[in-house]
Design a protein around this motif. Structure first.
Motif, PDB file in Angstrom:
ATOM      1  N   ALA A   1      35.950  40.020  42.451  1.00 45.75           N
ATOM      2  CA  ALA A   1      36.136  39.046  41.369  1.00 45.75           C
ATOM      3  C   ALA A   1      35.504  39.511  40.059  1.00 45.75           C
ATOM      4  O   ALA A   1      36.023  39.222  38.968  1.00 45.75           O
ATOM      5  N   ALA A   2      34.404  40.255  40.149  1.00 52.36           N
ATOM      6  CA  ALA A   2      33.720  40.729  38.938  1.00 52.36           C
ATOM      7  C   ALA A   2      34.564  41.720  38.158  1.00 52.36           C
ATOM      8  O   ALA A   2      34.330  41.930  36.962  1.00 52.36           O
ATOM      9  N   LYS A   3      35.543  42.319  38.822  1.00 52.18           N
ATOM     10  CA  LYS A   3      36.434  43.265  38.153  1.00 52.18           C
ATOM     11  C   LYS A   3      37.647  42.574  37.537  1.00 52.18           C
ATOM     12  O   LYS A   3      38.472  43.220  36.904  1.00 52.18           O
ATOM     13  N   ARG A   4      37.766  41.248  37.736  1.00 57.56           N
ATOM     14  CA  ARG A   4      38.936  40.509  37.267  1.00 57.56           C
ATOM     15  C   ARG A   4      38.529  39.370  36.333  1.00 57.56           C
ATOM     16  O   ARG A   4      39.004  38.252  36.454  1.00 57.56           O
ATOM     17  N   THR A   5      37.654  39.666  35.412  1.00 56.41           N
ATOM     18  CA  THR A   5      37.123  38.633  34.530  1.00 56.41           C
ATOM     19  C   THR A   5      38.012  38.363  33.312  1.00 56.41           C
ATOM     20  O   THR A   5      37.735  37.455  32.534  1.00 56.41           O
ATOM     21  N   SER A   6      39.070  39.139  33.164  1.00 58.63           N
ATOM     22  CA  SER A   6      40.001  38.898  32.058  1.00 58.63           C
ATOM     23  C   SER A   6      41.413  39.218  32.520  1.00 58.63           C
ATOM     24  O   SER A   6      41.620  39.913  33.528  1.00 58.63           O
ATOM     25  N   ARG A   7      42.390  38.728  31.770  1.00 58.93           N
ATOM     26  CA  ARG A   7      43.786  38.994  32.106  1.00 58.93           C
ATOM     27  C   ARG A   7      44.079  40.490  32.036  1.00 58.93           C
ATOM     28  O   ARG A   7      44.805  41.037  32.868  1.00 58.93           O
ATOM     29  N   GLU A   8      43.453  41.148  31.073  1.00 59.46           N
ATOM     30  CA  GLU A   8      43.680  42.584  30.895  1.00 59.46           C
ATOM     31  C   GLU A   8      43.102  43.383  32.066  1.00 59.46           C
ATOM     32  O   GLU A   8      43.723  44.328  32.565  1.00 59.46           O
ATOM     33  N   ALA A   9      41.923  42.988  32.494  1.00 60.61           N
ATOM     34  CA  ALA A   9      41.285  43.693  33.616  1.00 60.61           C
ATOM     35  C   ALA A   9      42.084  43.507  34.899  1.00 60.61           C
ATOM     36  O   ALA A   9      42.256  44.448  35.683  1.00 60.61           O
ATOM     37  N   THR A  10      42.586  42.297  35.110  1.00 64.82           N
ATOM     38  CA  THR A  10      43.396  42.034  36.298  1.00 64.82           C
ATOM     39  C   THR A  10      44.680  42.840  36.260  1.00 64.82           C
ATOM     40  O   THR A  10      45.110  43.409  37.275  1.00 64.82           O
ATOM     41  N   ALA A  11      45.302  42.919  35.090  1.00 63.15           N
ATOM     42  CA  ALA A  11      46.541  43.688  34.949  1.00 63.15           C
ATOM     43  C   ALA A  11      46.297  45.172  35.210  1.00 63.15           C
ATOM     44  O   ALA A  11      47.143  45.857  35.798  1.00 63.15           O
ATOM     45  N   GLU A  12      45.144  45.662  34.809  1.00 61.65           N
ATOM     46  CA  GLU A  12      44.818  47.067  35.051  1.00 61.65           C
ATOM     47  C   GLU A  12      44.709  47.361  36.548  1.00 61.65           C
ATOM     48  O   GLU A  12      45.235  48.350  37.050  1.00 61.65           O
ATOM     49  N   LEU A  13      44.055  46.480  37.275  1.00 59.27           N
ATOM     50  CA  LEU A  13      43.944  46.672  38.720  1.00 59.27           C
ATOM     51  C   LEU A  13      45.311  46.556  39.394  1.00 59.27           C
ATOM     52  O   LEU A  13      45.624  47.324  40.310  1.00 59.27           O
ATOM     53  N   ALA A  14      46.122  45.611  38.933  1.00 57.68           N
ATOM     54  CA  ALA A  14      47.457  45.430  39.507  1.00 57.68           C
ATOM     55  C   ALA A  14      48.322  46.669  39.284  1.00 57.68           C
ATOM     56  O   ALA A  14      49.162  47.007  40.130  1.00 57.68           O
ATOM     57  N   SER A  15      48.103  47.350  38.173  1.00 56.34           N
ATOM     58  CA  SER A  15      48.932  48.510  37.833  1.00 56.34           C
ATOM     59  C   SER A  15      48.702  49.692  38.769  1.00 56.34           C
ATOM     60  O   SER A  15      49.499  50.641  38.771  1.00 56.34           O
ATOM     61  N   TRP A  16      47.650  49.664  39.552  1.00 53.41           N
ATOM     62  CA  TRP A  16      47.427  50.739  40.517  1.00 53.41           C
ATOM     63  C   TRP A  16      48.537  50.775  41.567  1.00 53.41           C
ATOM     64  O   TRP A  16      48.890  51.821  42.072  1.00 53.41           O
ATOM     65  N   SER A  17      49.080  49.609  41.921  1.00 45.49           N
ATOM     66  CA  SER A  17      50.120  49.522  42.934  1.00 45.49           C
ATOM     67  C   SER A  17      51.491  49.774  42.326  1.00 45.49           C
ATOM     68  O   SER A  17      51.753  49.390  41.177  1.00 45.49           O
ATOM     69  N   VAL A  18      52.385  50.379  43.106  1.00 42.80           N
ATOM     70  CA  VAL A  18      53.747  50.597  42.617  1.00 42.80           C
ATOM     71  C   VAL A  18      54.479  49.277  42.441  1.00 42.80           C
ATOM     72  O   VAL A  18      55.497  49.217  41.745  1.00 42.80           O
ATOM     73  N   PHE A  19      53.961  48.203  43.058  1.00 44.00           N
ATOM     74  CA  PHE A  19      54.569  46.888  42.917  1.00 44.00           C
ATOM     75  C   PHE A  19      53.987  46.104  41.750  1.00 44.00           C
ATOM     76  O   PHE A  19      54.379  44.962  41.511  1.00 44.00           O
ATOM     77  N   ASP A  20      53.017  46.690  41.067  1.00 41.08           N
ATOM     78  CA  ASP A  20      52.405  46.102  39.882  1.00 41.08           C
ATOM     79  C   ASP A  20      51.850  44.702  40.160  1.00 41.08           C
ATOM     80  O   ASP A  20      52.037  43.766  39.394  1.00 41.08           O
ATOM     81  N   ARG A  21      51.161  44.576  41.266  1.00 35.48           N
ATOM     82  CA  ARG A  21      50.460  43.333  41.565  1.00 35.48           C
ATOM     83  C   ARG A  21      49.255  43.636  42.439  1.00 35.48           C
ATOM     84  O   ARG A  21      49.186  44.686  43.091  1.00 35.48           O
ATOM     85  N   LEU A  22      48.320  42.722  42.450  1.00 32.74           N
ATOM     86  CA  LEU A  22      47.202  42.822  43.373  1.00 32.74           C
ATOM     87  C   LEU A  22      47.664  42.483  44.787  1.00 32.74           C
ATOM     88  O   LEU A  22      48.626  41.718  44.974  1.00 32.74           O
ATOM     89  N   GLY A  23      46.993  43.053  45.764  1.00 32.44           N
ATOM     90  CA  GLY A  23      47.289  42.691  47.131  1.00 32.44           C
ATOM     91  C   GLY A  23      46.827  41.280  47.433  1.00 32.44           C
ATOM     92  O   GLY A  23      45.960  40.733  46.761  1.00 32.44           O
ATOM     93  N   ARG A  24      47.431  40.695  48.445  1.00 32.24           N
ATOM     94  CA  ARG A  24      47.005  39.397  48.955  1.00 32.24           C
ATOM     95  C   ARG A  24      46.402  39.589  50.345  1.00 32.24           C
ATOM     96  O   ARG A  24      46.820  40.490  51.081  1.00 32.24           O
TER      97      ARG A  24
END
Length: 254
Positions: free
Chosen positions: A199-222
């Motif tokens: 959660a500490a890595k997802r404190t902003s919309r931009e930070a969350t989008a950056e983590l999501a971009s690691w996946s080819v599906f462009d989303r965070l895992g569930r």
């Protein structure tokens, strides 16, 4: 009748996040699930209650990992829970999910950080398995939750990556050691999953989008993305798979 009806599973770190989803998924398939937790009793009770509301079977097991006597306490509480459910000793599925994280580049690593991460992420699973081998039935399943960080350079969390890399090697050795008993041993390696741990890595919309971009599906895992893979490895459908690391990171950093 589910694929795991008649089986008993122990899932460590099952009060929240990925562990909670794994516990629910195994229970949905018919397993009696021991929901292990370290400190958050309320969350563990909610996991158990949720399983029971869905007509599954579960009980909670409290034992802080990474401290002296942790494995002895774990199995003592586990045995109490089995007795309360009218079940005899022994189980079929062990999911080593409990873990802790800590971000630090090499210059920031302290002995305290190293000891804490290895105590929970590496030492605890080793001795949980060692002390559990006389309890795990032949034909059982051991599933270790590792991380996609073991296959890429991730200097921001060097000790965390090291602790999970050791778990991968542990899986290989165990798979060969236990093959004669028909016990499969595999690793599941998630990427970034939307849980409290990061959660500490997802404190902003931009930070969350950056983590999501690691996946080819462009989303965070569930959590369910990982739990479904674990459920497969826990079932008879995976009987010819052992010693493998199954990447469940949504194609992160391909």
């Amino acid at each position: 009748m589910g694929a795991l009806t008649g089986k008993t599973a122990l899932v460590t770190g099952a009060s929240r996040g990925i562990g909670r989803s794994i516990a629910r998924r195994l229970a949905d398939e018919g397993a009696l699930v021991a929901v292990h937790f370290g400190k958050d009793a309320d969350a563990a009770r909610e996991t158990v209650a949720g399983i029971r509301r869905s007509h599954g079977r579960a009980f909670d097991v409290r034992a802080e990992l990474g401290v002296p006597g942790d494995v002895k306490t774990l199995y003592a509480k586990f045995d109490e829970g089995l007795a309360s459910e009218g079940e005899g000793p022994g189980f079929d599925i062990l999911v080593n999910n409990a873990g802790t994280s800590g971000s630090a580049v090499i210059d920031e690593v302290t002995p305290e950080l190293f000891d804490r991460l290895f105590a929970v992420n590496t030492r605890a699973p080793l001795f949980i398995v060692q002390q559990g081998l006389k309890r795990i039935r032949d034909g059982g399943r051991i599933i270790n939750i590792s991380s996609a960080a073991t296959r890429i350079a991730y200097p921001e969390s060097i000790v965390y990556s090291m602790s999970k890399g050791a778990l991968d090697t542990f899986t290989l050795a165990l798979a060969k050691e236990l093959g004669g008993r028909g016990i499969t041993v595999n690793t599941v390696a998630p990427g970034f999953v939307e849980t409290d741990m990061n959660a500490a890595k997802r404190t902003s919309r931009e930070a969350t989008a950056e983590l999501a971009s690691w996946s080819v599906f462009d989303r965070l895992g569930r959590p369910d993305d990982v739990a479904d893979v674990v459920a497969f490895l826990a079932s008879d459908s995976s009987r010819w798979i052992t010693g493998q690391c199954i990447d469940a990171s949504g194609g992160s950093r391909l």
